[in-house]
Design an enzyme around this catalytic site. Structure first.
Site, short mmCIF file in Angstrom:
data_model
loop_
_atom_site.label_atom_id
_atom_site.label_comp_id
_atom_site.label_asym_id
_atom_site.label_seq_id
_atom_site.Cartn_x
_atom_site.Cartn_y
_atom_site.Cartn_z
N LYS A 70 -50.17 35.87 -91.19
CA LYS A 70 -51.64 35.80 -91.06
C LYS A 70 -52.30 35.76 -92.43
O LYS A 70 -51.70 36.11 -93.45
CB LYS A 70 -52.17 37.03 -90.31
CG LYS A 70 -51.79 37.07 -88.85
CD LYS A 70 -52.13 35.80 -88.10
CE LYS A 70 -53.61 35.66 -87.82
NZ LYS A 70 -53.89 34.42 -87.05
N HIS A 90 -56.70 29.67 -92.76
CA HIS A 90 -57.93 29.38 -92.00
C HIS A 90 -59.17 29.74 -92.83
O HIS A 90 -59.98 30.59 -92.45
CB HIS A 90 -57.94 30.15 -90.67
CG HIS A 90 -56.79 29.79 -89.78
ND1 HIS A 90 -56.71 28.57 -89.15
CD2 HIS A 90 -55.68 30.47 -89.43
CE1 HIS A 90 -55.58 28.52 -88.45
NE2 HIS A 90 -54.93 29.65 -88.61
N GLU A 134 -51.59 25.81 -92.09
CA GLU A 134 -52.29 24.97 -91.11
C GLU A 134 -52.73 23.62 -91.65
O GLU A 134 -53.15 22.77 -90.87
CB GLU A 134 -53.48 25.72 -90.50
CG GLU A 134 -54.68 25.93 -91.42
CD GLU A 134 -54.56 27.19 -92.28
OE1 GLU A 134 -53.50 27.82 -92.29
OE2 GLU A 134 -55.56 27.53 -92.94
N VAL A 187 -57.45 20.22 -75.14
CA VAL A 187 -57.92 19.08 -75.94
C VAL A 187 -58.19 19.52 -77.37
O VAL A 187 -58.44 20.69 -77.65
CB VAL A 187 -59.21 18.46 -75.35
CG1 VAL A 187 -58.96 17.95 -73.95
CG2 VAL A 187 -60.35 19.44 -75.36
N ASP A 197 -59.85 28.44 -79.20
CA ASP A 197 -59.97 28.70 -80.64
C ASP A 197 -60.82 27.65 -81.35
O ASP A 197 -61.23 27.84 -82.49
CB ASP A 197 -58.59 28.84 -81.31
CG ASP A 197 -57.75 27.60 -81.18
OD1 ASP A 197 -58.08 26.72 -80.36
OD2 ASP A 197 -56.75 27.49 -81.92
#
Ligand code: NAD
Length: 371
Positions: free
Chosen positions: A75, A96, A118, A239, A270
Site C-alpha cells: 500500500k 495512487h 499502478e 466497467v 473504486d
C-alpha cells in the site's frame, strides 16, 4: 542491493511486499533482504519462513527504512513511513497519488525515487501490476453475489447454478475486461447463465473465442443494458474508462424495475461505480438495500483474501523488483519504457504526466532526468 520490506500499517492491510520465494530469487541474484519482524504473520508467513530463504529479520520499520536501498511494499506509504524515506532511496509500491497531494508532498520532500505499481504498463497497453487485483476481485464478485442472493442476506433465494429440473440464475456482467472475464469464468463454473455486455467489439470477440456458446456477448447500449439488467438475478459492475469516473450505466429508474432480491456487485466502485445508487462499503458492512435490490460495493475486495492477493501480486512484481535490483534504477528504468511509466516522483520532481496534472504540479519528463 539491500532490499527492505516493512510490515504494512494501513488499517486492515495484511498483504506483504515480498513472499519467501521472491526473497529467495533476490538472494540467488546476489542481493540482501531485510524483513520487519512479523511482516507476513497476517497471512500465515512467519519470520522463520523468511530466515529459511536467507532473509534477515529486523525489529522495527525504522531499521528497514534506514538500511535498505529499495523498499518494496504493497500500500501507499503512510505519513510516518514517508518521513522515514531518504534521498535516492527507491520506493516500489502502489501509490495512487492523483487524489493524495499530501502523500505526494511528503514523497517529494523525502527526495526518494517513487515507482508506482499502478502506472507500470505492458506491450498490450494494459496495467500488469493492477491486473492481479482485478483477477482476484472478478472471481470474488461471483462468490459475493452468490452469498448475497441467499435469503438470510435479503437476496431472492436463488442458487446460481440451479439444480436438475430448476433453472439456474441469470448473471449479467457489465464490462468484459480483466474483472469481467474472471467473473464470467467463475459464474460459468457455478452453472449460471451468463451475459457479458461491453462496448469494445474486440473484447467481446476475445470472450466469444474463450468461452464459446457458454456465454452470450452483447454490445453495450442503453437499450441492451436495460433489457438484460431488468431480467438479471445478479449484475456485476466491471466497467472502466481509464483515468475517468466509471460511466453510470444503470440508473435509479432502471433499478426500480429490477426483481426484488436481485443483487448488484459493483466492482468498479473504486472509480465511482457504474450504478447510480452505488456508494462504497466495507468488508465489515458490505451490503445495503435500495428498492429491494441488494448492493455489494466493497472498494477493496482483494483485501479479504490477502494471502492469494499477496502471491498474485508478487508473481507480477518480481520481474520488476529483480530488474531494479540487478541493474540499478537508472539502467532498469531507461531500458524499459513500461517500468519507466511507473516512475511517479524522482527526487522531488513529478515525472508522470497524468499524476502531475491531477496534482496541478509541474511535469518533468523522466527522459530529461535520465538523458
Ligand atoms: N472493488 C475492488 O476491490 C476492485 C478491485 C480490482 C479492480 N477494481 C475496479 O474494477 C474496474 C474494472 O477493472 P478492469 O481491470 O476489469 O478494467 P479493464 O480495463 O480490464 O476492463 C474494463 C472494461 O469496461 C469496458 N467498458 C468501458 N465502458 C463501457 C460501457 N459503457 N459499457 C460496457 N463496457 C464498458 C471496457 O471496454 C473494458 O473491456 C476498475 O474500476 C477497477 O479499478 C475494483
Amino acid at each position: 542491493m539491500l532490499i527492505g520490506v516493512p510490515k504494512e500499517i494501513k488499517n486492515n492491510e495484511f498483504r506483504i511486499g515480498l513472499v519467501p520465494s521472491s526473497v529467495r530469487e533476490l538472494i540467488a541474484n546476489g542481493h540482501e533482504v531485510i524483513i520487519e519482524h512479523e511482516a507476513g504473520i497476517g497471512i500465515g508467513i512467519d519470520d522463520v519462513a523468511f530466515e529459511n530463504v536467507g532473509a534477515k529479520i529486523v525489529n522495527t520499520a525504522a531499521e528497514v527504512f534506514q538500511k535498505a536501498d529499495m523498499i518494496v511494499k504493497v500500500k501507499e506509504p503512510q505519513p510516518q513511513e514517508c518521513r522515514m524515506l531518504r534521498k535516492g532511496q527507491i520506493l516500489f509500491t502502489y501509490l495512487h497519488l492523483a487524489p493524495d497531494p499530501e502523500q505526494a508532498r511528503l514523497l517529494q520532500e523525502s527526495g526518494c525515487i517513487a515507482i508506482a505499481y499502478e502506472t507500470v504498463t505492458n506491450k498490450l497497453g494494459g496495467l500488469p501490476l493492477l491486473a492481479p487485483m482485478s483477477e482476484v476481485a472478478g472471481r470474488m464478485a461471483i462468490q459475493a453475489g452468490a452469498t448475497s442472493l441467499e435469503i438470510t442476506n435479503k437476496g431472492s433465494g436463488i442458487l446460481l447454478g440451479g439444480v436438475p429440473g430448476v433453472a439456474p440464475a441469470k448473471v449479467v456482467v457489465l464490462g468484459g475486461g480483466v474483472v469481467g472475464t474472471n467473473s464470467v469464468r467463475v459464474a460459468i463454473g457455478m452453472g449460471a447463465r451468463v451475459v457479458v455486455i461491453d462496448k469494445s467489439l474486440e473484447r467481446l470477440n476475445l470472450l466469444d473465442l474463450q468461452f464459446g456458446s457458454k456465454i452470450m456477448t452483447i454490445y453495450s447500449t442503453t437499450d441492451a443494458v436495460e433489457r438484460h439488467v431488468l431480467t438479471a438475478d445478479l449484475v456485476i459492475g466491471a466497467v472502466l474508462i481509464p483515468g475517468n469516473s466509471a460511466p453510470r450505466l444503470v440508473t435509479r429508474a432502471m433499478l426500480k424495475h429490477m426483481r426484488p432480491g436481485s443483487v448488484i456487485v459493483d466492482v468498479s466502485i473504486d472509480q465511482g461505480g457504474c450504478f447510480e445508487t452505488s456508494r462504497p462499503t466495507t468488508h465489515q458492512n458490505p451490503t445495503y438495500i435500495i428498492d429491494g435490490v441488494v448492493h455489494y460495493c466493497v472498494s477493496n475486495m482483494p483485501g479479504a483474501v490477502p494471502r492469494t492477493s499477496t502471491f498474485a501480486l508478487n508473481n507480477a512484481t518480481l520481474p520488476f523488483v529483480l530488474a531494479l535490483a540487478n541493474k540499478g534504477y537508472k539502467q532498469a528504468l531507461s531500458q524499459d519504457p513500461h517500468l519507466m511509466n511507473g516512475l511517479n516522483i524522482f527526487q522531488g520532481k513529478v515525472t508522470h504526466k497524468a499524476v502531475a496534472s491531477a496534482l496541478q504540479q509541474e511535469y518533468t519528463p523522466a527522459d530529461a532526468l535520465f538523458g
